[in-house]
Design an enzyme around this catalytic site. Structure first.
Site, PDB file in Angstrom:
ATOM      1  N   HIS A 316     116.893  27.815  47.549  1.00  0.00           N
ATOM      2  CA  HIS A 316     117.139  28.955  46.667  1.00  0.00           C
ATOM      3  C   HIS A 316     117.135  30.268  47.445  1.00  0.00           C
ATOM      4  CE1 HIS A 316     115.756  32.075  43.800  1.00  0.00           C
ATOM      5  NE2 HIS A 316     116.703  31.531  43.057  1.00  0.00           N
ATOM      6  N   GLY A 628     133.541  65.669  41.195  1.00  0.00           N
ATOM      7  CA  GLY A 628     132.124  65.433  41.492  1.00  0.00           C
ATOM      8  C   GLY A 628     131.572  64.604  40.352  1.00  0.00           C
ATOM      9  N   CYS A 693     134.513  62.823  45.186  1.00  0.00           N
ATOM     10  CA  CYS A 693     133.471  62.827  46.223  1.00  0.00           C
ATOM     11  C   CYS A 693     132.097  62.478  45.655  1.00  0.00           C
ATOM     12  CB  CYS A 693     133.437  64.145  46.967  1.00  0.00           C
ATOM     13  SG  CYS A 693     133.041  65.544  45.906  1.00  0.00           S
TER      14      CYS A 693
HETATM   15  C1  PEP Z   1     128.839  65.371  42.465  1.00  0.00           C
HETATM   16  O1  PEP Z   1     128.284  66.031  41.599  1.00  0.00           O
HETATM   17  O2  PEP Z   1     129.460  64.336  42.225  1.00  0.00           O
HETATM   18  C2  PEP Z   1     128.758  65.766  43.879  1.00  0.00           C
HETATM   19  C3  PEP Z   1     129.441  65.145  44.796  1.00  0.00           C
HETATM   20  O3  PEP Z   1     127.917  66.776  44.188  1.00  0.00           O
HETATM   21  P1  PEP Z   1     126.337  66.614  44.312  1.00  0.00           P
HETATM   22  O4  PEP Z   1     126.030  65.162  44.273  1.00  0.00           O
HETATM   23  O5  PEP Z   1     125.958  67.239  45.593  1.00  0.00           O
HETATM   24  O6  PEP Z   1     125.863  67.379  43.115  1.00  0.00           O
END
Ligand code: PEP
Ligand code: MG
Length: 734
Positions: A316, A628, A693
């Site tokens: 396992h 973001g 990002c």
């Molecule tokens: C996000 O908000 O996705 C980003 C890349 O910025 P941080 O994580 O630095 O707020």
């Protein structure tokens, strides 16, 4: 098995009874026990069962079967089953099915046996039949790791005909399923029975090698090869390992089986619960167990490595660890584990919870203390897969990196630019934090500019380093984002230290810290709001970027910065700041008497839902968008990204959420905003460059979504770059 699995009895209580009888009859192996002895075992088992369950062991086979079937259905909702589904991202299922199947017996004497095998080596991918078997035993004995089995290569000595038959079946199965198979078989009185076959779990290294080998032998196509490798697993190949040099002089304690590659160092945890609790508290722990069972799933997942004293390569622990790419050494039989005392004795020496061991999953070595780890070297097959992936993908892959070292590493992994440099990370090192604090504590613009002037050379040098590492590739630099109070000391001792270093009163520091206090800092004075209120911070950062670019140009280094303004929600914010950035660029060029042309795109992050909704307006002032999705997820759900763990486990357990939306993008909600943002942005500016990002940029499922909505690139942490490259290719192929 019935007592253990169906009635929830401790497996140990049966083992205990067996050992007593074996001892009494003076035999070592289970199979050496006489019929007389076995009768005694039965009586003792029944007694133990009665004591635990409170009634007699049922003699009616229908009742046994009914209880067993019910137990399988019930097992669906055990916490370990839930953990397993969560870890392996198994969602959308309502329950399990039960097959009732007549079985043959592998424990009918020396001409019987049982085994588990893989048609190729699941650790390395080498095309050689690989597995283990036990003579006179049932399948459970192999899988549970109670007895240590023999490698199948030794089967020829026992029964050559059966071994050859298995080799023939291996070929038939691989040809039919066009993939490596994990098979179980039983031999009952010289006759081979195949119990099951399924696609075998494998390490990332094995997945890559098998995929390339199968293309070479024309078993599968290139596209199939790309689709077959779990993109998220590629991170395993980039993991560090121990080298012969780093092991020199290290105390070798013992050797077990190299069950799953990797190199781990940690203190010792002797139960799964302990492993979970201590690793959540930030400790690196090795889970040390006699053998593991599905009950230990959570502990195994949390531990940095797994070490067991019994069980083979198909036990396992081995199978599960390999599936995850977690380092595991199994069957290290010199280990005498006393879980109750939280200790393990190896060759007469005892080690406890606080002792540090290192295990090498590639060799099976168990070593005392910490051993230096080394960066991995990637195989030719890995490069081949990456090359095929690059030919197929449409999206570019960038990285999130804040230092030249990370930038260089990511480039080595194939990053085609930087999608996010978080400049705030540059302010914490050495003397910089002092200048930063001075800037924040300043109560007038002049004092703030003085402190900023001290920070500027550091910023400029950092940018020169990053632009140089990424020469020829775009580097998106994000202007300061977090709330200022994050840089300040909050305890009395820290405030005293800052006051002393700056030659000001402690009371002044204290007052300013109080002034900067916010009830909801994530929704407070951060992002572009900082630049609106303190434009001198923006001016300093842009000046450093432009000066660094000019320095690079003079050295014929092709620097390609892009300036990104965070947390924009209102067009006017971006319009105002864009103008300030553009004016600063011009001013610096003039001051530096730079006559050439500098092309520095100015864009924004889309991380506030409003920005996505009014993206037509925002795009008027943006040369590019970068989603973001960390903040966008936080603000769309209203979940604090830092506090979600106080309730997320419940949400996942109760199936209110299928998965953590901060890891895999929520297509219906956050995804809809991303789609809206892309449509609006490109309505204003056809062909507007758009990327992502947030952390999702390195998550295969999210990458697929990004591809579907037409993003130009994803950006992720350096170690996830190969994952993103493959995931982007898979997205195109799907
Ligand atoms: C996000 O908000 O996705 C980003 C890349 O910025 P941080 O994580 O630095 O707020
Ligand atoms: Mg953000």
């Amino acid at each position: 098995m019935f007592g253990d699995v169906v009635m929830g009895m401790d497996h140990e209580s049966f083992e205990h009874e067996f050992s007593i009888v074996k001892k009494k009859h003076g035999v070592k192996l289970d199979t050496d026990l006489s019929a007389e002895g076995l009768k005694e075992v039965c009586d003792r088992y029944k007694k133990a069962y009665r004591k635990h369950v409170g009634e007699e062991f049922p003699q009616d086979p229908t009742k046994q079967l009914t209880l067993a079937v019910e137990a399988v259905f019930k097992s669906w909702n055990t916490s370990r089953a839930k953990s397993y589904r969560q870890i392996n991202d198994i969602t959308g299922l309502t329950g399990t099915a039960v097959n009732v199947q007549a079985m043959v017996f592998g424990n009918m004497g020396r001409s019987s046996g049982t085994g588990v095998a893989f048609t190729r080596n699941p650790s390395t991918g080498v095309d050689k039949f690989f597995g283990e078997f036990l003579i006179d035993a049932q399948g459970e004995d192999v899988v549970a790791g109670i007895r240590t089995p023999k490698p199948v290569s030794q089967m020829t000595r026992w029964n050559k005909r059966i071994f050859n038959e298995l080799l023939k079946i291996k070929k038939i199965l691989e040809k039919h399923y066009r993939d490596m198979q994990d098979i179980e078989f039983t031999i009952e009185r010289d006759k081979l029975w195949m119990l099951q076959t399924r696609t075998g779990k494998r390490t990332a290294a094995a997945a890559v090698k098998m995929a390339v080998d199968m293309v070479k032998s024309r078993l599968i196509t290139r596209d199939e090869a790309l689709l077959r490798i779990p993109a998220g697993d590629l991170v395993q190949l980039l993991l560090p390992s121990f080298t012969a040099k780093s092991k020199k002089g290290v105390t070798m304690l013992t050797k077990g089986l190299p069950a799953s590659p990797g190199a781990s160092t940690g203190t010792l945890a002797f139960s799964a619960e302990d492993a979970v609790a201590r690793s959540e508290a930030g400790e690196n722990v090795l889970l040390v167990r006699k053998e593991t069972s599905p009950e230990d799933i959570d502990g195994m997942h949390h531990a940095v490595g797994i070490l067991t004293s019994t069980g083979g390569m198909t036990s396992h622990a081995a199978v599960v660890a390999r599936g995850w790419g977690k380092c595991c050494v199994a069957g290290a039989s010199d280990l005498h584990i006393n879980a109750a005392r939280k200790s393990v004795t190896i060759h007469g020496k005892t080690y406890g919870e606080n002792d540090v061991l290192s295990i090498d999953g590639g060799t099976g070595e168990v070593m005392l203390g910490k051993v230096e780890r080394h960066e991995p070297k990637l195989s030719g097959d890995f490069e081949t897969i990456m090359k095929w992936a690059d030919q197929k993908r449409r999206m570019k892959v960038r990285t999130n990196a804040d230092t030249p070292k990370d930038a260089k590493r990511a480039r080595g992994f194939g990053a085609e630019g930087i999608g996010l440099t978080r400049t705030e990370h540059m302010f914490f090192e050495g003397d910089r934090i002092l200048a930063m604090r001075q800037m924040i504590l300043a109560e007038t613009k002049e004092l703030r500019e003085e402190a900023l002037a001290r920070l500027m050379p550091y910023q400029k040098d950092d940018f020169v380093g990053i632009f140089t590492a990424m020469k020829g590739c775009p580097v998106t630099v994000r202007l300061l984002d977090p709330p200022l109070h994050e840089f300040l000391p909050h305890d009395a001792a820290g405030q005293k230290e800052v006051a002393k270093a700056m030659g000001i009163k402690v009371a002044t520091v204290k007052r300013r810290v109080q002034q900067l206090h916010e009830f909801n800092p994530m929704l407070g004075h951060r992002g572009c709001r900082l630049a609106v209120t303190y434009p001198e911070i923006l001016v300093m950062q842009v000046t450093a970027i432009v000066q660094a670019m000019i320095t690079c140009k003079k050295k014929r280094i092709d620097a390609k910065p892009e300036i990104m303004i965070p947390l924009v929600g209102i067009q006017e914010e971006l319009k105002t700041l864009r103008k300030l950035v553009a004016d600063t660029i011009k001013a610096v060029m003039k001051k530096e008497r730079y006559k050439g042309k500098l092309n520095i795109p100015i864009g924004t992050m889309i991380e506030i839902p409003r920005a996505a909704i009014v993206s037509e307006q925002i795009a008027e002032d943006a040369d590019f968008f970068s989603f973001g999705t960390n903040d966008l997820t936080q603000l769309t759900y209203g979940f604090s990204r830092d506090d979600i763990n106080s309730f997320l486990p419940h949400y996942l357990d109760d199936a209110i959420l299928e998965r953590d939306p901060f890891q895999t993008i929520d297509v219906d909600g956050v995804g809809a905003l991303v789609k809206r943002g892309v449509e609006g942005g490109r309505q204003t500016k056809k062909g507007l460059k758009i990327g992502i990002c947030g952390e999702h940029g390195g998550d295969p499922k999210s990458v697929e979504f990004c591809n579907s909505v037409g993003l130009d690139y994803v950006s992720c942490s350096p170690f996830r770059v190969p994952t993103a490259r493959l995931a982007a290719a898979q997205a195109e192929l799907r």
